[in-house]
Design an enzyme around this catalytic site. Structure first.
Site, mmCIF file in Angstrom:
data_model
loop_
_atom_site.group_PDB
_atom_site.id
_atom_site.type_symbol
_atom_site.label_atom_id
_atom_site.label_comp_id
_atom_site.label_asym_id
_atom_site.label_seq_id
_atom_site.Cartn_x
_atom_site.Cartn_y
_atom_site.Cartn_z
ATOM 1 N N HIS A 79 45.937 37.531 51.554
ATOM 2 C CA HIS A 79 45.959 38.244 50.453
ATOM 3 C C HIS A 79 45.231 39.618 50.432
ATOM 4 O O HIS A 79 44.426 39.516 50.968
ATOM 5 C CB HIS A 79 45.386 37.304 49.303
ATOM 6 C CG HIS A 79 45.210 37.838 47.687
ATOM 7 N ND1 HIS A 79 46.169 38.663 47.319
ATOM 8 C CD2 HIS A 79 44.055 37.899 47.113
ATOM 9 C CE1 HIS A 79 45.889 38.833 46.074
ATOM 10 N NE2 HIS A 79 44.417 38.543 46.035
ATOM 11 N N ASN A 103 45.551 45.430 44.992
ATOM 12 C CA ASN A 103 45.760 43.759 44.872
ATOM 13 C C ASN A 103 46.924 43.717 44.006
ATOM 14 O O ASN A 103 46.862 44.144 42.731
ATOM 15 C CB ASN A 103 44.580 43.517 44.394
ATOM 16 C CG ASN A 103 44.531 41.791 44.132
ATOM 17 O OD1 ASN A 103 45.754 41.212 43.985
ATOM 18 N ND2 ASN A 103 43.371 41.191 44.110
ATOM 19 N N CYS A 162 46.608 35.104 41.986
ATOM 20 C CA CYS A 162 46.921 35.878 43.490
ATOM 21 C C CYS A 162 47.284 34.500 44.435
ATOM 22 O O CYS A 162 47.779 34.976 45.403
ATOM 23 C CB CYS A 162 45.687 36.411 43.812
ATOM 24 S SG CYS A 162 45.020 37.622 42.751
HETATM 25 O O1 UT7 Z 1 42.461 38.667 43.840
HETATM 26 C C1 UT7 Z 1 41.323 38.350 43.230
HETATM 27 C C2 UT7 Z 1 40.950 39.686 42.480
HETATM 28 N N1 UT7 Z 1 39.616 40.149 42.408
HETATM 29 C C3 UT7 Z 1 38.708 40.504 43.796
HETATM 30 O O2 UT7 Z 1 39.402 40.243 44.952
HETATM 31 C C4 UT7 Z 1 37.425 41.122 43.432
HETATM 32 C C5 UT7 Z 1 36.653 40.705 44.587
HETATM 33 N N2 UT7 Z 1 35.216 41.815 44.473
HETATM 34 C C6 UT7 Z 1 35.349 42.910 45.046
HETATM 35 O O3 UT7 Z 1 36.236 43.408 45.687
HETATM 36 C C7 UT7 Z 1 34.000 43.475 44.885
HETATM 37 O O4 UT7 Z 1 33.151 42.814 44.091
HETATM 38 C C8 UT7 Z 1 33.985 44.857 43.996
HETATM 39 C C9 UT7 Z 1 35.219 45.775 44.869
HETATM 40 C C10 UT7 Z 1 35.065 44.669 42.635
HETATM 41 C C11 UT7 Z 1 32.946 45.673 43.623
HETATM 42 O O5 UT7 Z 1 32.318 45.836 44.827
HETATM 43 P P1 UT7 Z 1 30.686 45.513 45.548
HETATM 44 O O6 UT7 Z 1 30.488 45.890 46.652
HETATM 45 O O7 UT7 Z 1 30.618 44.061 45.064
HETATM 46 O O8 UT7 Z 1 30.108 46.191 44.156
HETATM 47 P P2 UT7 Z 1 29.186 45.848 43.004
HETATM 48 O O9 UT7 Z 1 29.953 45.175 41.722
HETATM 49 O O10 UT7 Z 1 27.886 45.022 43.661
HETATM 50 O O11 UT7 Z 1 28.668 47.231 42.428
HETATM 51 C C12 UT7 Z 1 27.809 47.979 43.025
HETATM 52 C C13 UT7 Z 1 27.464 49.267 42.143
HETATM 53 C C14 UT7 Z 1 27.117 48.890 40.793
HETATM 54 O O12 UT7 Z 1 26.184 49.897 40.230
HETATM 55 P P3 UT7 Z 1 24.659 49.467 40.136
HETATM 56 O O13 UT7 Z 1 24.668 48.359 39.268
HETATM 57 O O14 UT7 Z 1 24.384 49.024 41.654
HETATM 58 O O15 UT7 Z 1 24.015 50.797 39.793
HETATM 59 C C15 UT7 Z 1 28.458 49.049 40.048
HETATM 60 O O16 UT7 Z 1 28.415 49.450 38.629
HETATM 61 O O17 UT7 Z 1 28.921 49.995 42.070
HETATM 62 C C16 UT7 Z 1 29.029 50.303 40.676
HETATM 63 N N3 UT7 Z 1 30.636 50.423 40.604
HETATM 64 C C17 UT7 Z 1 31.323 51.623 40.846
HETATM 65 N N4 UT7 Z 1 30.892 52.587 41.374
HETATM 66 C C18 UT7 Z 1 31.823 53.578 41.470
HETATM 67 C C19 UT7 Z 1 31.504 49.350 40.200
HETATM 68 N N5 UT7 Z 1 32.850 49.856 40.433
HETATM 69 C C20 UT7 Z 1 32.499 51.137 40.753
HETATM 70 C C21 UT7 Z 1 33.499 52.216 40.907
HETATM 71 N N6 UT7 Z 1 33.056 53.412 41.311
HETATM 72 N N7 UT7 Z 1 34.847 51.960 40.726
#
Ligand code: UT7
Length: 332
Positions: free
Chosen positions: A257, A287, A117
């Site tokens: 970004h 993204n 990115c």
């Molecule tokens: O350019 C670089 C590319 N990458 C990035 O920029 C990614 C950076 N990270 C992020 O943007 C965030 O970490 C995410 C959007 C990927 C995830 O958000 P988060 O607030 O960090 O959520 P999390 O990973 O802590 O997950 C919270 C919960 C989990 O469930 P449990 O374990 O608490 O029961 C996940 O399994 O949300 C669940 N989860 C979802 N639920 C519904 C993860 N993805 C999803 C989804 N829909 N799509």
């Protein structure tokens, strides 16, 4: 021998997005997620996806044509084409060579650059050097991706985030004191494990097993990448500002970004920038990796958010881990 460096500016900008849109509601039918969750956690509402006959070089070529037109520069004048991408048409030849062929940029050298990115900002940093030293007159820097091809559409952790698109700029000499005042790029390979596409390279060539196990798709530890992003966005912007000799309070506009609205808000807070001075289009496109920053720049310009002589900062982060930023005194 002393070389006097030439001031380098962005002479033209263009972007191109495939038409097909996948909304959060479409994703609700594909994985266990909801529109509300995606908006609340990321700010994304939709993303574009290239049709099966369109590859990264096609998107890159369209964006490049628009940037050339905007710069009033012909393809024959281009000395160098840099394509920043993690989704090349194929391992080789480079996507940049395909763009060179499509544009008939007969005198251009061409290569791909891989910094995920941050790739576009790496490209600007590199392209600028050739013009500053007088080696080249016109350089095309393109960020182009078809992330839809490397995303596992059954993985809710990643499929909600990414989209396809391309953005391009033409770099060339500008007036003294204007244009790209500074660039800053960096990397930390220790964090490489947090965001990777494990198979398909020399470490793990593609086999029936790697495909079966989903290793030819993006793998991401979202929360680790999130923590890194929040740390690095503000810092990278501050570093390029320091190099430019300007202060945070002088920034007119921030083009970050487009990964997650919460990451952008954290960066804006650190830089004490009100959100109306920060460009956001991730709601529409998600993204787009290396394409995010140049597409955002193009749209910010078209919408009149950036004016002549504005001081703008572009900043990004990505797999590698990598980061980059630049300060531009807008010269058009
Ligand atoms: O350019 C670089 C590319 N990458 C990035 O920029 C990614 C950076 N990270 C992020 O943007 C965030 O970490 C995410 C959007 C990927 C995830 O958000 P988060 O607030 O960090 O959520 P999390 O990973 O802590 O997950 C919270 C919960 C989990 O469930 P449990 O374990 O608490 O029961 C996940 O399994 O949300 C669940 N989860 C979802 N639920 C519904 C993860 N993805 C999803 C989804 N829909 N799509």
């Amino acid at each position: 021998m002393l070389i006097s460096l030439k001031p380098v500016g962005i002479l033209g900008v263009g972007s191109f997005l495939p038409e097909k849109e996948i909304t959060n509601f479409d994703l609700e039918k594909m994985v266990d997620t909801t529109n509300e969750w995606i908006i609340e956690r990321t700010g994304i509402k939709a993303r574009r996806v290239a049709d099966e006959n369109t590859a990264t070089s096609d998107l890159a070529t369209e964006a490049a044509l628009k940037a050339l037109k905007d710069a009033n520069v012909t393809a024959e004048e281009i000395d160098l084409i840099i394509v920043a991408t993690i989704t090349p048409d194929m391992a080789f030849p480079s996507t940049a060579c395909m763009v060179q062929k499509n544009l008939k940029a007969i005198k251009a050298a061409s290569f791909d650059l891989e910094a995920a990115c941050s790739g576009f900002l790496y490209g600007v940093a590199i392209g600028k050097q050739f013009i500053a030293t007088g080696t080249y007159q016109k350089v095309l820097v393109i960020g182009a991706e078809t992330m839809s091809r490397i995303v596992d559409w059954s993985d809710r952790n990643t499929s909600i985030l990414f989209g396809d698109g391309a953005g391009a700029v033409v770099l060339g000499e500008t007036e003294e004191g204007k244009g790209i005042l500074s660039t800053y790029i960096g990397s930390d390979g220790e964090g490489g494990k947090f965001l990777a596409l494990p198979a398909g390279g020399s470490r793990m060539p593609s086999t029936v097993e790697t495909i079966r196990d989903g290793l030819n798709y993006v793998k991401m530890d979202g929360s680790e990448v999130f923590k890194f992003a929040v740390r690095i966005m503000g810092r990278a912007a501050e570093e390029s500002l320091k190099l430019s000799g300007h202060q945070i309070n002088e920034i007119d506009y921030l083009v970050p970004h487009q990964a997650n609205i919460r990451i952008i808000e954290a960066a804006a807070k650190r830089l004490k920038m009100p959100l109306d001075k920060v460009y956001v289009n991730l709601d529409k496109y998600g993204n787009m990796s290396a394409a995010s920053v140049p597409v955002a720049l193009d749209e910010a310009l078209r919408e009149g958010k950036i004016k002549k002589d504005d001081l703008i900062v572009m900043v990004g982060f990505g797999a590698g881990l990598t980061w980059g930023s630049c300060v531009v005194k807008w010269n058009k």
